[in-house]
Scaffold this active site. Structure first.
Site, PDB file in Angstrom:
ATOM      1  N   LYS A  25       0.826  -1.197   0.000  1.00  0.00           N
ATOM      2  CA  LYS A  25       0.000   0.000   0.000  1.00  0.00           C
ATOM      3  C   LYS A  25       0.868   1.257   0.000  1.00  0.00           C
ATOM      4  O   LYS A  25       0.680   2.169  -0.820  1.00  0.00           O
ATOM      5  CB  LYS A  25      -0.920  -0.023   1.239  1.00  0.00           C
ATOM      6  CG  LYS A  25      -2.030   1.007   1.198  1.00  0.00           C
ATOM      7  CD  LYS A  25      -2.769   1.112   2.532  1.00  0.00           C
ATOM      8  CE  LYS A  25      -3.425  -0.184   2.976  1.00  0.00           C
ATOM      9  NZ  LYS A  25      -4.824  -0.309   2.518  1.00  0.00           N
TER      10      LYS A  25
ATOM     11  N   ARG B 151      -3.096   2.909   8.549  1.00  0.00           N
ATOM     12  CA  ARG B 151      -3.400   1.634   7.904  1.00  0.00           C
ATOM     13  C   ARG B 151      -2.165   0.745   7.908  1.00  0.00           C
ATOM     14  O   ARG B 151      -1.046   1.228   7.746  1.00  0.00           O
ATOM     15  CB  ARG B 151      -3.806   1.846   6.439  1.00  0.00           C
ATOM     16  CG  ARG B 151      -5.138   2.534   6.221  1.00  0.00           C
ATOM     17  CD  ARG B 151      -5.369   2.669   4.720  1.00  0.00           C
ATOM     18  NE  ARG B 151      -6.734   3.041   4.394  1.00  0.00           N
ATOM     19  CZ  ARG B 151      -7.122   4.281   4.093  1.00  0.00           C
ATOM     20  NH1 ARG B 151      -6.239   5.256   4.086  1.00  0.00           N
ATOM     21  NH2 ARG B 151      -8.381   4.530   3.809  1.00  0.00           N
TER      22      ARG B 151
ATOM     23  N   GLY C 270      -6.179 -11.036   9.114  1.00  0.00           N
ATOM     24  CA  GLY C 270      -5.796 -11.213  10.509  1.00  0.00           C
ATOM     25  C   GLY C 270      -5.062 -10.002  11.044  1.00  0.00           C
ATOM     26  O   GLY C 270      -4.985  -9.777  12.247  1.00  0.00           O
TER      27      GLY C 270
ATOM     28  N   MET D  12      -4.414  -5.935  11.742  1.00  0.00           N
ATOM     29  CA  MET D  12      -5.223  -4.730  11.924  1.00  0.00           C
ATOM     30  C   MET D  12      -5.285  -4.002  10.595  1.00  0.00           C
ATOM     31  O   MET D  12      -4.289  -3.901   9.896  1.00  0.00           O
ATOM     32  CB  MET D  12      -4.591  -3.810  12.967  1.00  0.00           C
ATOM     33  CG  MET D  12      -5.567  -2.745  13.411  1.00  0.00           C
ATOM     34  SD  MET D  12      -4.758  -1.246  13.982  1.00  0.00           S
ATOM     35  CE  MET D  12      -4.673  -0.337  12.447  1.00  0.00           C
TER      36      MET D  12
ATOM     37  N   ARG E 171      -3.783  -1.143  -6.719  1.00  0.00           N
ATOM     38  CA  ARG E 171      -3.045  -2.415  -6.697  1.00  0.00           C
ATOM     39  C   ARG E 171      -3.528  -3.239  -7.882  1.00  0.00           C
ATOM     40  O   ARG E 171      -4.607  -2.947  -8.434  1.00  0.00           O
ATOM     41  CB  ARG E 171      -3.288  -3.169  -5.398  1.00  0.00           C
ATOM     42  CG  ARG E 171      -4.742  -3.485  -5.151  1.00  0.00           C
ATOM     43  CD  ARG E 171      -4.934  -4.185  -3.809  1.00  0.00           C
ATOM     44  NE  ARG E 171      -6.357  -4.344  -3.521  1.00  0.00           N
ATOM     45  CZ  ARG E 171      -6.828  -4.760  -2.359  1.00  0.00           C
ATOM     46  NH1 ARG E 171      -6.025  -5.051  -1.356  1.00  0.00           N
ATOM     47  NH2 ARG E 171      -8.136  -4.893  -2.179  1.00  0.00           N
TER      48      ARG E 171
ATOM     49  N   HIS F  71      -6.945 -44.127  -7.461  1.00  0.00           N
ATOM     50  CA  HIS F  71      -7.369 -44.654  -8.757  1.00  0.00           C
ATOM     51  C   HIS F  71      -8.419 -43.746  -9.381  1.00  0.00           C
ATOM     52  O   HIS F  71      -8.324 -43.339 -10.537  1.00  0.00           O
ATOM     53  CB  HIS F  71      -7.911 -46.073  -8.569  1.00  0.00           C
ATOM     54  CG  HIS F  71      -8.414 -46.697  -9.837  1.00  0.00           C
ATOM     55  ND1 HIS F  71      -9.735 -46.661 -10.205  1.00  0.00           N
ATOM     56  CD2 HIS F  71      -7.755 -47.335 -10.823  1.00  0.00           C
ATOM     57  CE1 HIS F  71      -9.874 -47.276 -11.365  1.00  0.00           C
ATOM     58  NE2 HIS F  71      -8.680 -47.696 -11.762  1.00  0.00           N
TER      59      HIS F  71
ATOM     60  N   SER G 165      12.505 -41.379 -17.498  1.00  0.00           N
ATOM     61  CA  SER G 165      11.287 -40.620 -17.258  1.00  0.00           C
ATOM     62  C   SER G 165      11.015 -40.709 -15.761  1.00  0.00           C
ATOM     63  O   SER G 165      10.954 -41.802 -15.196  1.00  0.00           O
ATOM     64  CB  SER G 165      10.132 -41.218 -18.061  1.00  0.00           C
ATOM     65  OG  SER G 165       8.957 -40.499 -17.784  1.00  0.00           O
TER      66      SER G 165
ATOM     67  N   CYS H  39       6.665 -38.061 -15.886  1.00  0.00           N
ATOM     68  CA  CYS H  39       5.363 -38.568 -16.300  1.00  0.00           C
ATOM     69  C   CYS H  39       4.462 -38.828 -15.107  1.00  0.00           C
ATOM     70  O   CYS H  39       3.425 -39.450 -15.230  1.00  0.00           O
ATOM     71  CB  CYS H  39       5.523 -39.838 -17.134  1.00  0.00           C
ATOM     72  SG  CYS H  39       6.335 -41.165 -16.248  1.00  0.00           S
TER      73      CYS H  39
ATOM     74  N   TYR I 172      11.146 -32.774 -21.296  1.00  0.00           N
ATOM     75  CA  TYR I 172       9.698 -32.620 -21.487  1.00  0.00           C
ATOM     76  C   TYR I 172       8.948 -32.992 -20.221  1.00  0.00           C
ATOM     77  O   TYR I 172       9.497 -33.649 -19.337  1.00  0.00           O
ATOM     78  CB  TYR I 172       9.203 -33.480 -22.661  1.00  0.00           C
ATOM     79  CG  TYR I 172       9.289 -34.965 -22.392  1.00  0.00           C
ATOM     80  CD1 TYR I 172       8.237 -35.645 -21.766  1.00  0.00           C
ATOM     81  CD2 TYR I 172      10.417 -35.698 -22.751  1.00  0.00           C
ATOM     82  CE1 TYR I 172       8.323 -36.998 -21.493  1.00  0.00           C
ATOM     83  CE2 TYR I 172      10.509 -37.045 -22.478  1.00  0.00           C
ATOM     84  CZ  TYR I 172       9.457 -37.691 -21.852  1.00  0.00           C
ATOM     85  OH  TYR I 172       9.537 -39.024 -21.560  1.00  0.00           O
TER      86      TYR I 172
END
Lengths: 889, 889
Positions: free
Chosen positions: A26, A96, A105, A107, A349, A465, A774, A841, A861
C-alpha cells in the site's frame, strides 16, 4: 542513521512502487501514485524494518523513530494547512497497515484519528457541518475502540441500535448531529468501563496507540497461522501508513468508491466500479446503502452514475484510470474519495480477476501494445485454465452443500446417484446423466466411470485410482469425501444428517471438492480465440516439450487436440482392464508355470498389437513412450467366486487351487512388492509379448502410412542397472526376431522410469544402458517419503493443514526432498550420457509449480493427462521465461 | 617388450608372493618358495595378462609369447638335464591353472605332459621301471583326454575296468606294465574315435593344447557363473604354470602328500597331514588307498608314518614347515612329492580352517610373536564367531535332509514339532524340547518362540518377524523354508514326499538353513580363553562403539555379558506385545477419541515405567536409546471375535463398532502408512506417556543407584524437520513437567531414526533439531529399493542367485544405493552439526561387511542383536584396522 519513515504526497515522494519490501504494497503504491502526479493526500510510511526491529528489541521502537514521525507529520500539517490536535483547524489522519502481501488477521484501518472532545468542535466549525463532525468522531471511537483497544464491536452496535430505537428511526442516516453526540457519550462511558480508563483524548497518544496496534497485530495468532500456511516469513514485517484524511462524508458533493480499470469478471476493456455519495471508507462494501455505478453507459433506471453526479471528478478519474494502466501495465483495483468535488486517490493495486478475464486482458493488453507477448504469457495463472476448459457452477446459482472432499479432477457435473459401474453404464445408455458414487474405484469400474458425468469417492487421495483415471478421462471427480458414508446394501449415501438415495440428483464441483444436494446451474466452457493466441505465444517461448499420458485412442486424440507433442506415458496395464481381456490377464497372473502364462499372453498379443497400432496412427510422427506392464497386482487379482471360477476353468484347474494361488500372490505391501520389471524378469514371456505387440504394431503403421512411429519402450521400477540390462536384452531379442520375420526395421529406444530412490542414486550406472529416463514422481514420492498414496489420507491432510508439509507432495512436487532426488538422478544420468533424454510422467507433470521445478532441473519434457496439456504448455512457457529472467537478473 | 613368462626354480626366480595378481596364487607362491631356498622343481608361469590379451585379441596369443615360453622351457631343460620330447631323456612337465583366487570350474591340472609312444620308452629306460612309465603315460592320456580334449572321463574308467576284469585283478596297483601298455592302446583308439583324430604325439603340440585349455576354461559357463556370484571381474584372467615333473610314483622310495602346518580343525600347533608311498598327485585325495600319517606321535597301530618310512625327507619337511610359517606368518596348506628320497615342494597356500582353529591359531601366533595383536584381530572371520557361540551339528553325525530354508538365526536345535505358540509353551513347561513350526510368526507367538528350542517358518525372509525375533533371543531359526507345506488342521508338515506329524522330532541348522528329519547329534559351544583374549585385542583397536538392540531385561543382560556398551535400539512396541498389556494397546489404537486413548495410555504408563527402570538399572552409566512407539499397526489389530469383543468391552462399545474401526485402520501398504512419528503427531498422548515413563523410570534409577542413566529418546520415521520439531517439543514439555513434579533433573537427548530417503536427503535441516541420528537401515533399505521385506521372498532370492543384486540387501548393506543414501545423510547431518552422534541400529549393525561400511562413513557406533555383539566388536576392530591400512597405503 536509519531512515525509518518515508513521506509521500505534496511534492515530497521518498518511496517508489518497487520498494514494496520496505514500504509494504500500500505504501509503495501511494508513493508511486503521488510521484506520477496523481492526487494523493500527503502522508508517510513507517517501514517494515521498524516492525522487525520492534520484535527484535522486545517490542520497543528504534530510539530515533519518534523524531522521524514528528518531522513527517509536520510536513503533512504544512502541506494541508492544518495542525494535529489543533482545536480550530485539526489535522485528522488515517492509520493503515500494509505488508508486502495482503494478509488477513492484521489490523486494517483506523480513520479520523486526531479527533477528541475539543477537535471535534473545531472540525464542525471548519466543515460547517456538526453532524459530519460528530459522525466522524463516533466512527473513530468505534474503529479505535475495537481494533486498538480490543473492545468487542457488538458493544458499539448495541449503542447505535439503542440510539435509533430512542430516536424512532431505522437508518443510520436519519440520525442527527445531536443523536451522534449522544452516541459518542455512550461510546466513551462504555469504553472507559471496558478498559478501565477513559478513551484517549491526546491525539499523539491515539497515533502511537494505532501504530502499536498495527505492529502488534503482525504477531497475533490469526496472522501467524496465515503466514505459516502461506510460507510468509515472520521477519518480513508490516509497514504502517499514516495519511491526511480526506472526507467522502462531508456532504452531497462528497463521495467514496472502488473501481477496476477493466471488468474483473470478463476482462472487457471497460471502466468498472461503484461509489456512494456522502460516505466514508467501509460504507461501500458494508451493504447498508446500495452503491451506484460510475458510468452512464452501464447505469440502470433510477441509478445515478458518478459521471452525472460529479462530472468533473468522473472525468479526472477516467484520466487516472488511463494513467494507472499505462503506468502499471496491468488492470488496477483503485480506491478513491471525492471531497467537495475534488478527487483523491487512496489506493491502487493489481486487481484480482477470473480466469477468463485474466486470459482476455493478457491477450488484449498485448494487442494494445501495453505489454509484450512474453508478459502476456506470464500474466495468466496456468492452473486457472482448468476453469476455461471445464463446465463450472454458475457462481450466482443457489446451492446446498452436502459435503466436501478433495478437488480431484476439475469441472462440474450433475446427475443422478448410482452406486455401481454397471448401473452407471446401463443408465447412461438410456440417456440419463449419472454420478458414480463409490467408496473407492478399481479397474473394474472403468466402464462406469466413463459412462458417468462425474465420480465421487469417499476414500483415497489426489492420486487415488478414481482421481487419476478421472483426470485422464477429463471427468469431474471429488475424491476422498470422508464425511459421506456410503451404504451399498441400502443404496443410499449420507452426510451430516442429509440422506441421498440412488436415483436422486447431486452436483459435484471438481474444482473445489464440493458436493451439493440436487442440481446446481452450470456454465458451459467457451474457449475463445484468445485462448489459442495465448497458447501459440506460450509455445513460442517454452523450452520443454509437453506430452500426454494416454493409453486409449480417445485419450490420444484428446491429447493431440490440446497440443500434446507425443505420448510421455502409455500405461499398458490400463489396456488390460477391459472386460474382454481381464480373464486372460488373470490367467497370466494366476498361472504358476510358463506354459500357462504363454497361453495367456498369446491371447493378449492381438489386443495389444491393435492397441498400439491405433495409438501409433494417431501419434504419427511423434514419440510414444510405452511403459511395459507394471500391474498393481492386487487390482487384477480375482476375488469373487465367479471370477475365481472363470480363471480356474481357463487354466483347466479347480476353484480351490486358484483361490490358494490368489492368496499366495496377495502382498503385505503391494506398492513394494513383486511388480514392474521384477515381474518382467520373473516371467519374461510377458514383456516379450508386449515388445512383439509394439514392434508389430509400429511396423504395420509404418507400412500403412509410410511414417514410421518412434516407440520409446520404458521399463518400470528399475532399481539396479542389471534389471534394465536383462529386460533390455529381452526386448532387443524380440526386435531382432520381428525384424527378421518381417524383413523390415524400425528405430526405437529403450529407457526406464526413475521411480525408486535407488534408481536415482545409481542413475550414473543405469544411464549406461538407458536411452532415456522418465521420472515417475508418483511412486518416487511414495518411496522418498515412505508414504503410501492409498493410506496417506489418514494424516496427510492434517500435515498440510498444520504446516508440517507445505503442500500435498502428490499434487506439487516436494522440491526439498523428492525434487532433490530428481536433481541427483538428472545430474548423475547426464554425467554418464550428456544428452540423455529426461522427462517426467507423474501427476506432477501437469502441476505448474512442479513444471517450474522441471525447467530448473533441465528436463526435456513433461507429460500429463490430456486435459492438463494446455496448463502444462503455459506453465512450461512461464518456467522458461522465469528461468531466463533469473539468468539475466 | 612385455614380459609374458616368469621363470622360477633352479636359482632363477623372477616372481614373488606379492605378484599374485600377475602370476596367480599358485605361481606366485612357487616362485616365493623357490626364492627362499625351498626345493621347488623348476618351471615357469605364463601371466594372467596373457589370458586378458588372449580374450581381447579374439583368442590369439601375443606374438612374442611362443619365444618366451621356448626360452623358459629351455631353462628347465638345462636345470634338470632333460630335453622336452627327447626319446632317451625326456623332460616331462605338469601344466596347472592358477588365478588370483582359487576358482571352481577352471581346468585344474595335466601331469606327465611330454609323454608319447617314443618318450615313454625313454622314461622307462631312464627310470628303469617299465610299469611306472606306462602308468604315467596312461595317466597323462587320461587327464589330457578329459580336460583338454573333452573326452568324458567315464570312457577312460570303462577301459581300466575292462582291463582289470580281463586281468582278473581288483586293484589298479595289481596291473603290470603290460597291462598298462594295453590300456594305453585302448585309450588312444578310443580318443581317436571320440575326437576324430589321433591323440597328439608331438610334445609341443601337447603343451600348447594344455595351455589353451587353461585359458579356454576361464570363460567356460561354470567359471563365468562362479565369477558372477563372487564378483570376480572377468579381466583378472588366469595364469598357467608349467613345471618339471617330479614323480612320487617311481617306486617305494617315492611318495606324495598334503599337510597343514597346524591342525586346521582345532588350531593346535602340531604337524598335520598324510601321504602315500609310490603315488602321484590326486591319489592321496582319490580315496583308493588309505593315506598314512606324517608323524610317529599320531600314528595308530599298523600305520607307517613318513617319519619312519623316509626319515630324511620327513626331517626336511619339518624344516620346510617351520620355514613356511615363519615366512608366511600363517598356517600353510602344503603339497609335496618325494622322488627317490628327495623332497620337492609343489604348492603352498594359506590353509582353510574351522572357526575354533582360526581363533586359537590367531591368539597363539600372536603369543608366539609370529604376528602382532592387530594381525591376530584381522585373522578371524567375525561371522565365524557364530559357530563358537551356538551349538552346532556334529559334522560326523548322520542326517536326513527334509528341506532347506534361510539361515535366519544361527545355532542348531532339535525338538518335537509343535504348530502353535501355546502348545510350544505348555509342552516346554513340561520339560519337552520343542521346535515351533509356523507358516509365519506374529507378535502373538513371542511366548511360544521363547519356549521353543528353535523356530521354523515356511514364509518370510532374513528380516521377517521370526528371523528378527529369533536372532534377538538367540534362538536358532530357519525361515522361509518354502519347500515345506504346513497343514495346521491336520497338524502335519510335509516336504518332498516326507511327512512329519506334530510330536515327531526334527532338527534345525540355523547356520545353513537345513531342516533334518529326526534328531541329529550336536556339539555344544565351548568359549575358550582365547575368545576373551581376542575380544580384548579387538576392543583395543576399534574406533566405533558397539551397542545392542534390546528391550527386555534378559536381552539387556545378555548384551552386557557379550560386551555391549549401551543400548542402541530399545523398540518400545516390543514391550507392548505382552498379553497383559495388549488389550490396553488395542484400546489405544482402536479408540477414536482422545479420552479413550488417554485412558488406555494411563494403563500402560506403570508398565512402561517399570520396563525402563529395569533396563536403566542393568545399563547403569551407559547410554540407552529408546525409540518411541512405531507400531506395525496390523500386528496389533485385533482379528478374532474374542479379541474384538475384549476391546469393545474395554471401550464400552459394541463388537460391530470395533470391527468397523479395525477395518478402517487396516492399510493398503502398512509399511508406508500411519506409523512412527505420524502417529505420535496425530495422537500426542501416546508419546507423552512414553516420555513420562522414561523420565520417571530414569529418575527412580538415579535415586536408587545414585547413577543417573542417560536416555536418548529417538523419534521414528521422521521425514520432515517439522515432525521432529513438534515431537521434540512434546517431549520437552513432559520433561519440564516431570522435573517440576519431582524437583530433580536429568540429562537426556532427543534424536531421530534416519529410515526414509527424505530424512537422509534433508538431513542438514533435520540435524538442526536432532541431537543424534540412528540409521534404521531395515526400513531405509525397503524405501530406497521400493521393496517390502515381507514380500521380497517372491523374487529376491532369484535376484541374488542370478547376480542382479550381489547379495540380500537386508542382510548386508547395499553400499551402492542404500549406503550412498546413508553417506549423504551423514555428510549433510554433520555439515549442520560437526559432532552429531551417528549410529546404526538396523539388522546391518551385526553384519561384518556392513560394519566395515559404517567405519568408512565414520559412524560413532553400531548396534545389533545381543548375540551378534562379539561379531560386531571384532568386525568393528577389523574395519578400523583396515581403514588405518588404507590410509597408510
Amino acid at each position: 542513521m536509519t531512515k525509518w519513515v518515508y513521506s509521500f504526497g505534496a511534492g515530497h515522494n521518498e518511496g517508489r512502487a518497487d520498494m514494496r519490501n520496505l514500504l509494504g504494497g500500500k505504501g509503495a503504491n501511494l508513493a508511486e501514485m503521488a510521484s506520477i502526479g496523481l492526487p494523493v493526500p500527503p502522508g508517510f510510511t513507517i517501514t517494515t524494518e521498524v516492525c522487525t526491529a520492534f520484535y527484535e528489541n522486545h517490542r520497543n521502537y528504534p530510539a530515533d523513530l519518534k523524531d522521524q514521525v514528528d518531522t513527517a507529520l509536520a510536513r503533512i500539517e504544512k502541506a494541508v494547512g492544518l495542525t494535529f490536535g489543533d482545536k480550530t483547524h485539526p489535522l485528522l489522519v488515517s492509520v493503515r497497515s500494509g505488508a508486502r502481501v495482503s494478509m488477513p488477521g492484521m489490523m486494517d484501518t483506523v480513520l479520523n484519528l486526531g479527533l477528541n472532545d475539543e477537535t471535534v468542535e473545531g472540525l464542525a466549525k471548519a466543515a460547517k457541518d456538526e453532524r459530519f463532525a460528530w459522525d466522524s468522531y463516533r466512527r473513530f471511537i468505534q474503529m479505535y475502540g475495537s481494533v486498538v483497544l480490543g473492545v468487542d464491536h457488538h458493544r458499539f452496535e448495541e449503542i447505535i441500535e439503542h440510539a435509533k430505537l430512542e430516536a424512532g428511526v431505522i437508518e443510520d442516516t436519519a440520525l442527527t448531529a445531536d443523536h451522534w453526540r449522544g452516541v459518542v457519550d455512550s461510546y466513551k462511558s462504555m469504553v472507559a468501563q471496558e478498559i478501565g480508563k477513559p478513551f484517549p483524548q491526546v491525539p499523539h497518544e491515539q497515533l502511537w496507540g494505532a501504530i502499536g496496534a498495527v505492529f502488534g497485530s503482525w504477531m497475533n495468532p490469526r496472522a501467524n497461522t496465515y503466514r505459516r500456511l502461506h510460507d510468509i516469513p515472520a521477519n518480513w514485517g508490516t509497514a504502517v501508513n499514516v495519511q491526511a484524511m480526506v472526507f467522502g462524508n462531508m456532504g452531497n458533493d462528497c463521495a467514496t468508491g472502488v473501481c477496476f480499470t477493466r471488468d474483473p469478471s470478463t476482462g472487457e476493456n471497460m471502466f468498472y466500479g461503484e461509489y456512494l455519495v456522502n460516505a466514508q471508507g467501509e460504507d461501500v462494501v458494508a451493504g447498508i446503502r446500495t452503491p451506484q455505478p460510475l458510468s452512464k453507459s452501464v447505469a440502470k433506471a433510477g441509478e445515478v452514475p458518478l459521471e452525472e453526479a460529479m462530472p468533473n471528478a468522473y472525468k479526472e478519474l477516467l484520466q487516472v484510470r488511463a494513467t494507472l494502466e499505462e503506468h502499471y501495465k496491468d488492470m488496477q483495483d483503485i480506491e478513491f474519495t471525492v471531497q467537495q468535488h475534488k478527487l483523491y486517490m487512496l489506493q491502487t493495486r493489481n486487481g484480482k480477476r477470473t480466469a477468463a478475464a485474466s486470459l482476455r486482458m493478457a491477450v488484449e493488453m498485448a494487442h494494445e501494445g501495453l505489454i509484450d507477448e512474453k508478459e502476456a504469457v506470464m500474466r495468466v495463472n496456468p492452473a486457472s485454465l482448468d476453469q476455461l476448459l471445464h463446465p463450472m457452477l454458475d457462481p450466482k446459482a443457489p446451492r446446498t452443500l452436502l459435503a466436501k472432499g478433495l478437488p480431484a479432477s476439475p469441472g462440474a457435473a450433475c446427475g443422478m446417484v448410482v452406486f455401481s459401474a454397471d448401473e452407471a453404464e446401463s443408465r447412461a445408455a438410456k440417456g440419463d446423466a449419472v454420478i458414480l458414487v463409490r467408496v473407492e474405484t478399481s479397474p473394474e469400474d472403468i466402464h462406469g466411470m466413463h459412462a458417468a458425468q462425474g465420480i465421487l469417492t469417499t476414500r483415497g487421495g489426489m492420486t487415488s485410482h478414481a482421481a487419476v483415471v478421472a483426470r485422464g478421462m477429463g471427468r469431474p471427480c471429488v475424491a476422498g469425501a470422508g464425511g459421506i458414508s456410503v451404504d451399498y446394501n441400502n443404496q443410499v449415501l449420507s452426510a451430516g444428517g442429509k440422506v441421498v438415495r440412488a436415483g436422486e440428483v447431486i452436483t459435484l464441483d471438481g474444482a473445489t471438492g464440493e458436493v451439493f444436494v440436487g442440481s446446481v446451474a452450470m456454465i458451459e466452457p467457451t474457449v475463445s480465440g484468445d485462448f489459442g493466441t495465448l497458447m501459440d505465444w506460450a509455445d513460442k517461448h517454452r523450452r520443454m516439450g509437453v506430452r500426454a499420458n494416454a493409453e486409449t485412442p480417445v485419450d490420444a486424440e484428446t491429447a493431440r487436440k490440446f497440443g500434446a507433442e507425443g505420448i510421455g506415458l502409455c500405461r499398458t496395464e490400463h489396456m488390460f482392464f477391459d472386460p474382454e481381456r481381464i480373464l486372460a490377464v488373470r490367467q497370466m497372473i494366476i498361472s504358476n508355470n510358463e506354459a500357462g502364462r504363454r497361453a495367456a499372453v498369446a491371447r493378449l498379443l492381438p489386443y495389444q498389437r491393435e492397441d498400439f497400432r491405433k495409438i501409433f496412427t494417431i501419434m504419427a510422427g511423434l514419440p510414444v513412450t510405452i511403459r511395459l506392464l507394471d500391474p498393481p497386482l492386487h487390482e487384477f487379482l480375482p476375488h469373487a467366486d465367479q471370477e475365481l471360477q472363470e480363471v480356474a476353468t481357463s487354466l483347466g484347474t479347480d476353484l480351490n487351487t486358484v483361490r490358494q494361488r490368489a492368496i499366495e500372490l496377495a502382498e503385505a505391501n503391494p506398492m513394494l512388492g513383486h511388480r514392474g520389471c521384477r515381474l518382467g524378469i520373473s516371467y519374461p514371456e510377458i514383456y516379450e509379448m508386449q515388445a512383439r505387440a509394439i514392434f508389430e504394431g509400429a511396423l504395420a503403421v509404418a507400412k500403412e502410412t509410410g511414417k514410421a512411429p518412434h516407440p520409446e519402450i520404458m521399463i518400470p521400477l528399475v532399481g539396479a542397472k542389471k534389471e534394465l540390462e536383462i529386460t533390455r536384452a529381452q526386448i532387443e531379442k524380440v526386435a531382432t526376431e520381428v525384424f527378421a520375420e518381417t524383413g523390415t526395421k524400425l528405430e526405437y529406444t529403450i529407457g526406464t522410469m526413475i521411480e525408486l530412490p535407488r534408481a536415482a542414486i545409481t542413475a550414473d550406472k543405469i544411464a549406461e544402458v538407458a536411452d532415456f529416463f522418465s521420472f515417475g514422481t508418483n511412486d518416487l514420492t511414495q518411496t522418498v517419503f515412505g508414504l503410501s498414496r492409498d493410506d496417506a489420507g489418514k494424516f496427510l491432510p492434517h500435515y498440510v493443514e498444520a504446516g508440517i508439509l507445505p503442500k500435498d507432495p502428490f499434487v506439487s512436487i516436494d522440491v526439498e526432498g523428492v525434487g532433490e532426488v530428481v536433481r541427483i538422478a538428472a545430474e548423475k544420468g547426464r554425467s554418464t550420457k550428456k544428452d540423455l533424454k529426461l522427462g517426467i510422467c507423474g501427476e506432477h507433470g501437469g502441476d505448474p509449480a512442479s513444471i517450474a521445478f522441471c525447467e530448473q532441473v533441465g528436463l526435456n519434457y513433461v507429460s500429463c493427462s490430456p486435459f492438463r496439456v494446455p496448463v502444462a504448455r503455459l506453465a512450461a512457457a512461464q518456467a522458461a521465461l522465469g528461468a531466463a529472467t533469473d539468468r539475466t537478473a
